[in-house]
Write an enzyme that holds these catalytic residues in place. Sequence first.
Site, short mmCIF file in Angstrom:
data_model
loop_
_atom_site.label_atom_id
_atom_site.label_comp_id
_atom_site.label_asym_id
_atom_site.label_seq_id
_atom_site.Cartn_x
_atom_site.Cartn_y
_atom_site.Cartn_z
N CYS A 2 16.14 37.22 10.69
CA CYS A 2 17.15 37.72 9.76
C CYS A 2 18.34 36.76 9.79
CB CYS A 2 17.66 39.11 10.07
SG CYS A 2 16.40 40.38 10.07
N ARG A 27 15.02 32.12 8.08
CA ARG A 27 15.06 33.16 9.11
C ARG A 27 14.36 34.44 8.67
NH1 ARG A 27 18.68 31.85 13.04
NH2 ARG A 27 18.73 34.00 13.76
N TRP A 77 13.99 39.78 7.82
CA TRP A 77 12.61 39.71 8.30
C TRP A 77 12.36 41.05 8.96
CZ3 TRP A 77 10.05 40.07 13.02
CH2 TRP A 77 8.72 39.63 13.02
N ASN A 103 21.33 41.46 12.71
CA ASN A 103 20.17 40.69 13.13
C ASN A 103 19.85 41.11 14.55
OD1 ASN A 103 18.31 38.70 13.83
ND2 ASN A 103 19.90 37.17 14.18
N GLY A 104 18.58 41.40 14.83
CA GLY A 104 18.21 41.80 16.19
C GLY A 104 17.42 43.10 16.17
N GLU A 488 -3.48 24.10 18.01
CA GLU A 488 -2.40 23.88 17.04
C GLU A 488 -2.96 23.71 15.63
OE1 GLU A 488 0.62 24.34 16.89
OE2 GLU A 488 1.36 23.08 15.28
N LYS A 492 -1.96 26.10 12.52
CA LYS A 492 -1.42 25.61 11.25
C LYS A 492 -2.20 26.20 10.09
CE LYS A 492 1.76 24.40 11.92
NZ LYS A 492 2.32 24.32 13.26
N GLU A 495 -1.60 30.05 9.68
CA GLU A 495 -0.27 30.51 9.29
C GLU A 495 0.09 30.18 7.84
OE1 GLU A 495 3.32 29.16 11.38
OE2 GLU A 495 2.36 27.26 11.76
N HIS A 511 -20.03 30.09 25.66
CA HIS A 511 -19.78 31.29 26.45
C HIS A 511 -19.39 32.48 25.57
CE1 HIS A 511 -20.27 29.04 30.12
NE2 HIS A 511 -19.44 28.12 29.64
N LYS A 610 11.20 31.25 10.41
CA LYS A 610 11.33 29.99 11.15
C LYS A 610 11.91 30.20 12.54
CE LYS A 610 11.16 25.47 11.20
NZ LYS A 610 9.79 24.96 11.43
#
Length: 615
Positions: A2, A27, A77, A103-104, A488, A492, A495, A511, A610
């Site tokens: 946020c 954000r 967010w 925010n929080g 990674e 990518k 997401e 396995h 982000k």
Amino acid sequence: MCGIIGYIGDRKASEVLISGLSHLEYRGYDSSGIALMRGSDVQIFKAQGKLKNLIEILKDKEDVCSSAHIGIGHIRWATHGLPTTINAHPHTCDCKSLILVHNGIIENYQELKEELTALGCHFVSQTDTEVAAHLIAHEYGKTKNLLKAMQQAVKKIKGAFAFCAIHKNEPDRIVVAKRNAPLVIGVGQDENFIASDIPAIIEYTKKAIYLSDGQVGVVKKNSIEIYDENDLITQNKIENLPFEAIAISKMGYKHFMLKEIHEQSDVVRNVLSGKLISHDDKIKLEEFKLTPEKIKKIQRVQIVACGTSLHAGMVGKYIIERYAGIPTDVEPSSEYIYRETIADENTLVIGISQSGETADTITAIKQVKEKNSHIIIITNRADSTMARLADSLLPVSAGIEVSVAATKSYMAQLISLYMLAIYLMEQKGIEKYHDEIVNLKQELIELPNKIEALLENTNDIKLLAKKYSSYKDFIFIARGINFPSALEGALKLKEISYINATGYGAGELKHGPIAMLDENMPVLAILNQGVVYDKVLSNCEEARARQAKLIGVADYVAPKDKDLFDDLILIPHVSDILSPALNIIVLQLLAYYIAEYLGKDVDQPRNLAKSVTVE
Ligand code: AGP
């Protein structure tokens, strides 16, 4: 997550708020809203979805937009409640006098809500923020003073917050508070600004006050007062902001992500600059504050990070253990903070974070600080909360990364970890890998040119992306130092394209995951000439035998093995130990072009932000 913005001065508040929110969109971007105050009149505007929806609503509100000079704004967010207009901030109390953005996460919001409901408060949203708005308003009822009301309210709140509040009865001020969420006050001439992050205000001022946890501030047009946790007035330093008001632009690229992928050769040059002069010079790391004697006493290294930064840390483990010979653990910060961790003054703790604001990593660092371990922070934001907790700060200076998917910051973190590992080795006087290190240093110096060569010819990757964009699942495999590259690459892809992708150590395939393989499951294998090359090749054979489509990303494949692969992307050769820095670029581009081909919102993928400032 946020973003918060506030303005008080002579400008049109709406313009400052919208401009600020546009720089905070990284954000969160599921809804937004602003409150504009003119005397005791406050108008609130909110919109679901991207900021452009709010801008659209404001188009025919010219009257209030041009005459209000105080306001607060928010970009959300969602944590509590769906991303709807009703849950969008600002929130108010029953009489609509107190207006709040936040925010929080308020951890005890349910208890507070029950208490406030019993007192007669009515709630319209599902948010924890609305509870805080009612709580502050309730305290205002007792004190008739917004500062005091905020001071009383924050004492009752558990959790993390950055608050920005206005009250109809006090039209000359914005009251702010902070605990475990970023908040900065931009200091102007006859005007002041409040923001979650500097880019939101940098075009207006280069001076700012950072609030510390527990502080409450009263921001007026011509003054700023800060109070500590004991409600005593205190003085915070006015700092010069480390940014120029740069126009953040895509520079002709379709998306920020593609631009940022293409910036990686310069990022490597930047990180190396001043640290690695030539292949036969020792690494210079003035930012690292431990003496060689203390370095020799380090018994273990612990790396804490999340997401992409965690993957960089996993590469770091390989190189620190190999070159510096120090046992190294890497752990997601979110796991590290909820168990008994063993660390002492001979432990080196490395926190890695692009944003420097990731709540879990901040908590981990705060916890370990109490154990007297030396803390290194590797971050792209030298002005961040995490940077302020560092004993040694290694800023990676990758430049602002706008796309939510981290690319160039990952590259900068990797290169910083190479620098750190070699530095530790050299300070400890380890000679064992001297020749290998001379070669690695030369390769690091040449790396930017190899990145540029790779980026000059991306047609094969584009074609590959088109060919595989209709698959619903992907598996990425690798071994050794490229195991984190597999993780990674999969991160990518999922997401930004929302395709289910999982990374595995190639040896783990048999396995369990091999059960999923058939012609509908592409397997992407990363192969570099090195100790695990033949092993990965065998794992590719196993996948092929299950009819999986096989994509190879390699620096070399012998002609006899080429038929094993449906598709092969060949990259310039680098030694195995440095190969994560080149392999990842192919995987970033593949994810990018698949997402782009599918028409996804590449720079702002759904449900993400982000900067993850909640635990
Ligand atoms: C990467 O593409 C993601 N956006 C995410 O995993 C990110 O790396 C993670 O949230 C950690 O963020 P940080 O580096 O800012 O701490």
